[in-house]
Design a protein around this motif. Sequence first.
Motif, PDB file in Angstrom:
ATOM      1  N   ARG A 176      -2.192 -68.257  -2.109  1.00  0.00           N
ATOM      2  CA  ARG A 176      -3.043 -67.875  -0.980  1.00  0.00           C
ATOM      3  C   ARG A 176      -3.968 -66.948  -1.497  1.00  0.00           C
ATOM      4  O   ARG A 176      -3.596 -65.687  -1.945  1.00  0.00           O
ATOM      5  N   SER A 177      -5.294 -67.091  -1.258  1.00  0.00           N
ATOM      6  CA  SER A 177      -6.217 -65.923  -1.538  1.00  0.00           C
ATOM      7  C   SER A 177      -7.168 -65.670  -0.114  1.00  0.00           C
ATOM      8  O   SER A 177      -7.384 -66.525   0.279  1.00  0.00           O
ATOM      9  N   TYR A 178      -6.838 -64.308   0.150  1.00  0.00           N
ATOM     10  CA  TYR A 178      -7.682 -64.020   1.256  1.00  0.00           C
ATOM     11  C   TYR A 178      -8.781 -63.192   0.829  1.00  0.00           C
ATOM     12  O   TYR A 178      -8.593 -62.259   0.031  1.00  0.00           O
ATOM     13  N   GLY A 179      -9.571 -63.147   1.541  1.00  0.00           N
ATOM     14  CA  GLY A 179     -10.978 -62.220   1.398  1.00  0.00           C
ATOM     15  C   GLY A 179     -11.515 -61.843   2.859  1.00  0.00           C
ATOM     16  O   GLY A 179     -11.936 -62.728   3.534  1.00  0.00           O
ATOM     17  N   ARG A 180     -11.434 -60.593   3.130  1.00  0.00           N
ATOM     18  CA  ARG A 180     -11.974 -60.187   4.390  1.00  0.00           C
ATOM     19  C   ARG A 180     -13.689 -59.715   4.096  1.00  0.00           C
ATOM     20  O   ARG A 180     -13.662 -59.189   2.734  1.00  0.00           O
ATOM     21  N   PHE A 181     -14.352 -59.888   4.717  1.00  0.00           N
ATOM     22  CA  PHE A 181     -15.868 -59.559   4.739  1.00  0.00           C
ATOM     23  C   PHE A 181     -16.467 -59.060   5.953  1.00  0.00           C
ATOM     24  O   PHE A 181     -16.170 -59.314   6.897  1.00  0.00           O
ATOM     25  N   ARG A 182     -17.403 -58.116   5.636  1.00  0.00           N
ATOM     26  CA  ARG A 182     -18.179 -57.562   6.865  1.00  0.00           C
ATOM     27  C   ARG A 182     -19.539 -57.182   6.449  1.00  0.00           C
ATOM     28  O   ARG A 182     -19.541 -56.462   5.147  1.00  0.00           O
ATOM     29  N   ARG A 183     -20.674 -57.872   6.936  1.00  0.00           N
ATOM     30  CA  ARG A 183     -22.002 -57.331   6.512  1.00  0.00           C
ATOM     31  C   ARG A 183     -22.838 -57.152   7.808  1.00  0.00           C
ATOM     32  O   ARG A 183     -22.739 -57.641   8.840  1.00  0.00           O
ATOM     33  N   ASP A 184     -23.371 -55.727   7.561  1.00  0.00           N
ATOM     34  CA  ASP A 184     -24.394 -55.274   8.677  1.00  0.00           C
ATOM     35  C   ASP A 184     -25.552 -55.486   8.255  1.00  0.00           C
ATOM     36  O   ASP A 184     -25.865 -55.075   7.134  1.00  0.00           O
ATOM     37  N   LEU A 185     -26.262 -56.257   9.083  1.00  0.00           N
ATOM     38  CA  LEU A 185     -27.805 -56.744   8.957  1.00  0.00           C
ATOM     39  C   LEU A 185     -28.740 -55.851   9.788  1.00  0.00           C
ATOM     40  O   LEU A 185     -28.487 -55.883  11.132  1.00  0.00           O
ATOM     41  N   SER A 186     -29.532 -55.082   9.221  1.00  0.00           N
ATOM     42  CA  SER A 186     -30.691 -54.498  10.170  1.00  0.00           C
ATOM     43  C   SER A 186     -31.865 -55.450  10.193  1.00  0.00           C
ATOM     44  O   SER A 186     -32.366 -55.493   9.132  1.00  0.00           O
ATOM     45  N   LEU A 187     -32.179 -55.639  11.220  1.00  0.00           N
ATOM     46  CA  LEU A 187     -33.375 -56.640  11.636  1.00  0.00           C
ATOM     47  C   LEU A 187     -34.448 -55.828  11.817  1.00  0.00           C
ATOM     48  O   LEU A 187     -34.461 -54.749  12.637  1.00  0.00           O
TER      49      LEU A 187
END
Length: 109
Positions: free
Chosen positions: A61-72
């Motif tokens: 099992r490979s887990y990958g957490r991600f979070r991206r903040d985009l400034s509009l």
Amino acid sequence: GGNWPAIDVAETDEAFVIKAEVPGCKPEDIDISVHGNTMTISGEKKEEQEKKEKGYYQAERSYGRFRRDLSLPCEVNAEKIEATCKEGVLTLTLAKSEKGKPVKVKIRS
């Protein structure tokens, strides 16, 4: 990597169209929130591979957490956000708020 997922932002007069590549993510694994003109996409990728050989069993099992903040560049209308996830690509359409739409100025001669 720090820049996963790859995100592409296109802008029209009416909206922003954001595409994020999220292979291995199901729609329920992805969380999207908008606060003012910042949009956050976060989630988790879960991939499972099973290998069965004689007398030997392995589940990877490979887990990958991600979070991206985009400034509009401007505020969007939080009530008019559409999100679809198809074939590993998340597409978000964020309608601009009235404040963020370009104003056409008529020139009188």
